[in-house]
Design a protein around this motif. Structure first.
Motif, PDB file in Angstrom:
ATOM      1  N   ASP A 145      39.467 -47.478  77.883  1.00 42.94           N
ATOM      2  CA  ASP A 145      39.443 -47.732  76.445  1.00 42.94           C
ATOM      3  C   ASP A 145      38.145 -48.473  76.122  1.00 42.94           C
ATOM      4  OD1 ASP A 145      39.817 -49.097  73.891  1.00 42.94           O
ATOM      5  OD2 ASP A 145      41.891 -48.425  74.036  1.00 42.94           O
ATOM      6  N   PRO A 146      37.327 -47.977  75.194  1.00 42.58           N
ATOM      7  CA  PRO A 146      36.022 -48.591  74.932  1.00 42.58           C
ATOM      8  C   PRO A 146      36.029 -49.709  73.894  1.00 42.58           C
ATOM      9  CG  PRO A 146      36.190 -46.572  73.684  1.00 42.58           C
ATOM     10  CD  PRO A 146      37.485 -46.702  74.477  1.00 42.58           C
ATOM     11  N   HIS A 147      37.149 -49.971  73.213  1.00 44.95           N
ATOM     12  CA  HIS A 147      37.148 -50.858  72.038  1.00 44.95           C
ATOM     13  C   HIS A 147      37.129 -52.338  72.393  1.00 44.95           C
ATOM     14  CE1 HIS A 147      39.113 -47.073  70.602  1.00 44.95           C
ATOM     15  NE2 HIS A 147      38.302 -47.262  69.581  1.00 44.95           N
ATOM     16  N   ILE A 148      36.208 -52.736  73.246  1.00 43.34           N
ATOM     17  CA  ILE A 148      36.178 -54.129  73.685  1.00 43.34           C
ATOM     18  C   ILE A 148      35.827 -55.090  72.556  1.00 43.34           C
ATOM     19  CG2 ILE A 148      35.719 -53.613  76.113  1.00 43.34           C
ATOM     20  CD1 ILE A 148      32.771 -54.074  75.587  1.00 43.34           C
ATOM     21  N   TRP A 149      35.132 -54.616  71.526  1.00 48.06           N
ATOM     22  CA  TRP A 149      34.683 -55.490  70.445  1.00 48.06           C
ATOM     23  C   TRP A 149      35.803 -55.893  69.490  1.00 48.06           C
ATOM     24  CZ3 TRP A 149      33.762 -50.296  70.849  1.00 48.06           C
ATOM     25  CH2 TRP A 149      34.260 -49.489  69.828  1.00 48.06           C
ATOM     26  N   THR A 150      37.010 -55.383  69.684  1.00 48.08           N
ATOM     27  CA  THR A 150      38.118 -55.768  68.802  1.00 48.08           C
ATOM     28  C   THR A 150      38.880 -56.990  69.315  1.00 48.08           C
ATOM     29  OG1 THR A 150      39.665 -54.244  69.896  1.00 48.08           O
ATOM     30  CG2 THR A 150      38.414 -53.388  68.007  1.00 48.08           C
ATOM     31  N   SER A 151      38.456 -57.548  70.427  1.00 49.78           N
ATOM     32  CA  SER A 151      39.092 -58.747  70.981  1.00 49.78           C
ATOM     33  C   SER A 151      38.133 -59.931  70.905  1.00 49.78           C
ATOM     34  CB  SER A 151      39.480 -58.513  72.448  1.00 49.78           C
ATOM     35  OG  SER A 151      39.665 -59.752  73.120  1.00 49.78           O
ATOM     36  N   PRO A 152      38.549 -61.068  70.342  1.00 48.88           N
ATOM     37  CA  PRO A 152      37.682 -62.246  70.297  1.00 48.88           C
ATOM     38  C   PRO A 152      37.218 -62.701  71.679  1.00 48.88           C
ATOM     39  CG  PRO A 152      39.530 -62.544  68.810  1.00 48.88           C
ATOM     40  CD  PRO A 152      39.807 -61.298  69.601  1.00 48.88           C
ATOM     41  N   ARG A 153      38.082 -62.575  72.670  1.00 49.04           N
ATOM     42  CA  ARG A 153      37.724 -63.041  74.011  1.00 49.04           C
ATOM     43  C   ARG A 153      36.718 -62.105  74.673  1.00 49.04           C
ATOM     44  NH1 ARG A 153      43.932 -64.822  75.692  1.00 49.04           N
ATOM     45  NH2 ARG A 153      44.215 -66.151  73.849  1.00 49.04           N
ATOM     46  N   ALA A 154      36.878 -60.807  74.473  1.00 47.78           N
ATOM     47  CA  ALA A 154      35.882 -59.871  74.983  1.00 47.78           C
ATOM     48  C   ALA A 154      34.573 -60.023  74.213  1.00 47.78           C
ATOM     49  CB  ALA A 154      36.398 -58.440  74.875  1.00 47.78           C
ATOM     50  N   LEU A 155      34.675 -60.276  72.922  1.00 51.70           N
ATOM     51  CA  LEU A 155      33.478 -60.495  72.112  1.00 51.70           C
ATOM     52  C   LEU A 155      32.671 -61.682  72.628  1.00 51.70           C
ATOM     53  CD1 LEU A 155      34.287 -60.076  68.302  1.00 51.70           C
ATOM     54  CD2 LEU A 155      32.546 -58.873  69.624  1.00 51.70           C
ATOM     55  N   ARG A 156      33.363 -62.698  73.081  1.00 46.67           N
ATOM     56  CA  ARG A 156      32.673 -63.872  73.620  1.00 46.67           C
ATOM     57  C   ARG A 156      31.814 -63.485  74.823  1.00 46.67           C
ATOM     58  NH1 ARG A 156      32.264 -68.579  76.469  1.00 46.67           N
ATOM     59  NH2 ARG A 156      32.385 -70.511  75.252  1.00 46.67           N
ATOM     60  N   GLN A 157      32.368 -62.666  75.708  1.00 54.80           N
ATOM     61  CA  GLN A 157      31.599 -62.217  76.873  1.00 54.80           C
ATOM     62  C   GLN A 157      30.457 -61.307  76.446  1.00 54.80           C
ATOM     63  OE1 GLN A 157      31.739 -63.201  80.048  1.00 54.80           O
ATOM     64  NE2 GLN A 157      29.963 -61.882  80.441  1.00 54.80           N
ATOM     65  N   MET A 158      30.678 -60.502  75.416  1.00 51.54           N
ATOM     66  CA  MET A 158      29.612 -59.650  74.899  1.00 51.54           C
ATOM     67  C   MET A 158      28.471 -60.508  74.346  1.00 51.54           C
ATOM     68  SD  MET A 158      32.002 -56.769  73.033  1.00 51.54           S
ATOM     69  CE  MET A 158      30.678 -55.647  72.562  1.00 51.54           C
ATOM     70  N   ALA A 159      28.823 -61.601  73.686  1.00 47.97           N
ATOM     71  CA  ALA A 159      27.802 -62.523  73.181  1.00 47.97           C
ATOM     72  C   ALA A 159      27.030 -63.160  74.332  1.00 47.97           C
ATOM     73  CB  ALA A 159      28.443 -63.599  72.312  1.00 47.97           C
ATOM     74  N   VAL A 160      27.737 -63.510  75.399  1.00 47.81           N
ATOM     75  CA  VAL A 160      27.078 -64.052  76.591  1.00 47.81           C
ATOM     76  C   VAL A 160      26.070 -63.048  77.139  1.00 47.81           C
ATOM     77  CG1 VAL A 160      27.422 -64.766  78.992  1.00 47.81           C
ATOM     78  CG2 VAL A 160      28.991 -65.576  77.218  1.00 47.81           C
TER      79      VAL A 160
END
Length: 302
Positions: A145-160
């Motif tokens: 599933d590619p929708h990682i940007w819909t989770s705040p916690r995954a978004l945090r790692q994306m920001a990192v």
């Protein structure tokens, strides 16, 4: 397909080579694959760069094909931020000549199996897949599933991941570090707010036409029920089962996306006394968007 992308890229690059050096630009460019990524990258770099998006607002990543002009622009950009899990990204960037420019924002995120037709179906080496051991993405019938940007916690790692790439390219920018730290505070606050709202409302189930909230559901211990079945319109039998489960779970909101039919969602909503709510997982302001989805999910029926 692989060679066609490379041929198109080289043709476009050669066609523009004679004039590219004579046209100054006001700002250097960064590129992101989809709109939600611009929200994250833009908050770190501020106004220093123009952050362009490959898939424009209203377009679907599933059917998107870049233009020759976009290929040339990608080659000139400083960095290219991508989810790393969407089919068009894989096709587009597989033969990209300057690999150092590519920033895969899914690095370090625990990837989950899903039934999304636009997800990447090959084996991934980013980490564990799904909730059980020993199951690779290649072994899944549906892939990642590619929708990682819909989770705040995954978004945090994306920001990192975004910040680390920017800091490596521009190590002297103190402002990027300050902006990044502010972004982390916003994401942590969003996570806390979502946790509190879901707990207070005692929400345990999400019903959605296309399962775009897989990571959100996993992070907050929710069950996600998809109206579509194996990426297709639901059968009458599937709808009947879903209605029964949604009624038992006392679901109050049923989500659907603009590019998918609302008729099935409306049937379920009417049958169980819920409200159908349109959402857009590809909306640019990703933090506000997740907040709005949470507010809808935890709201009482009026």
């Amino acid at each position: 397909m692989k060679n066609a992308y490379l041929t198109l890229f080289l043709t476009a690059l050669l066609a523009s080579g004679c004039t590219s050096g004579s046209r100054p630009t006001d700002k250097e460019h960064l590129y992101v694959s989809i709109l939600p990524l611009r929200s994250i990258v833009g908050q770190i770099v501020g106004d220093d760069f123009r952050v362009d998006v490959l898939v424009p607002a209203g377009a679907s990543p599933e059917s998107f094909e870049p233009s020759p002009r976009q290929y040339v622009a990608l080659n000139r950009s400083k960095l290219i931020f991508n989810v790393g899990l969407i089919d068009f990204e894989q096709n587009l960037l597989r033969d990209f000549p300057d690999r150092q420019k590519l920033v895969n924002l899914s690095r370090g995120i625990r990837l989950l199996e899903g039934s999304c037709s636009h997800g990447h179906t090959h084996e991934h080496r980013h980490g564990p897949v799904g909730k059980s051991d020993g199951h690779s993405a290649a072994a899944s019938a549906h892939g990642i599933d590619p929708h990682i940007w819909t989770s705040p916690r995954a978004l945090r790692q994306m920001a990192v991941n975004a910040y680390e790439a920017l800091h490596a390219s521009f190590p002297d920018s103190i402002r990027y570090t300050k902006n990044y730290e502010k972004l982390l505070v916003r994401l942590d606050s969003l996570d806390t707010a979502c946790t509190a709202a879901l707990r207070q409302a005692d929400v345990r189930t999400i019903v959605i036409y296309h399962p775009a909230l897989t990571y959100y559901a996993a992070d907050y211990g929710l069950e996600q029920l998809a109206v579509e079945h194996d990426g297709k319109e639901p059968s009458a039998r599937h709808l009947a089962r879903l209605i029964e489960r949604a009624r038992a779970k006392k679901v109050k909101r049923i989500f659907y996306q603009a590019q998918y039919p609302s008729s099935s969602v409306e049937v379920i909503a009417e049958d169980i006394g819920a409200r159908s709510v349109r959402i857009d997982p590809l909306r640019e302001d990703v933090i506000e968007n997740i907040g709005e989805i949470t507010r809808q999910l935890t709201a009482r029926n009026e």
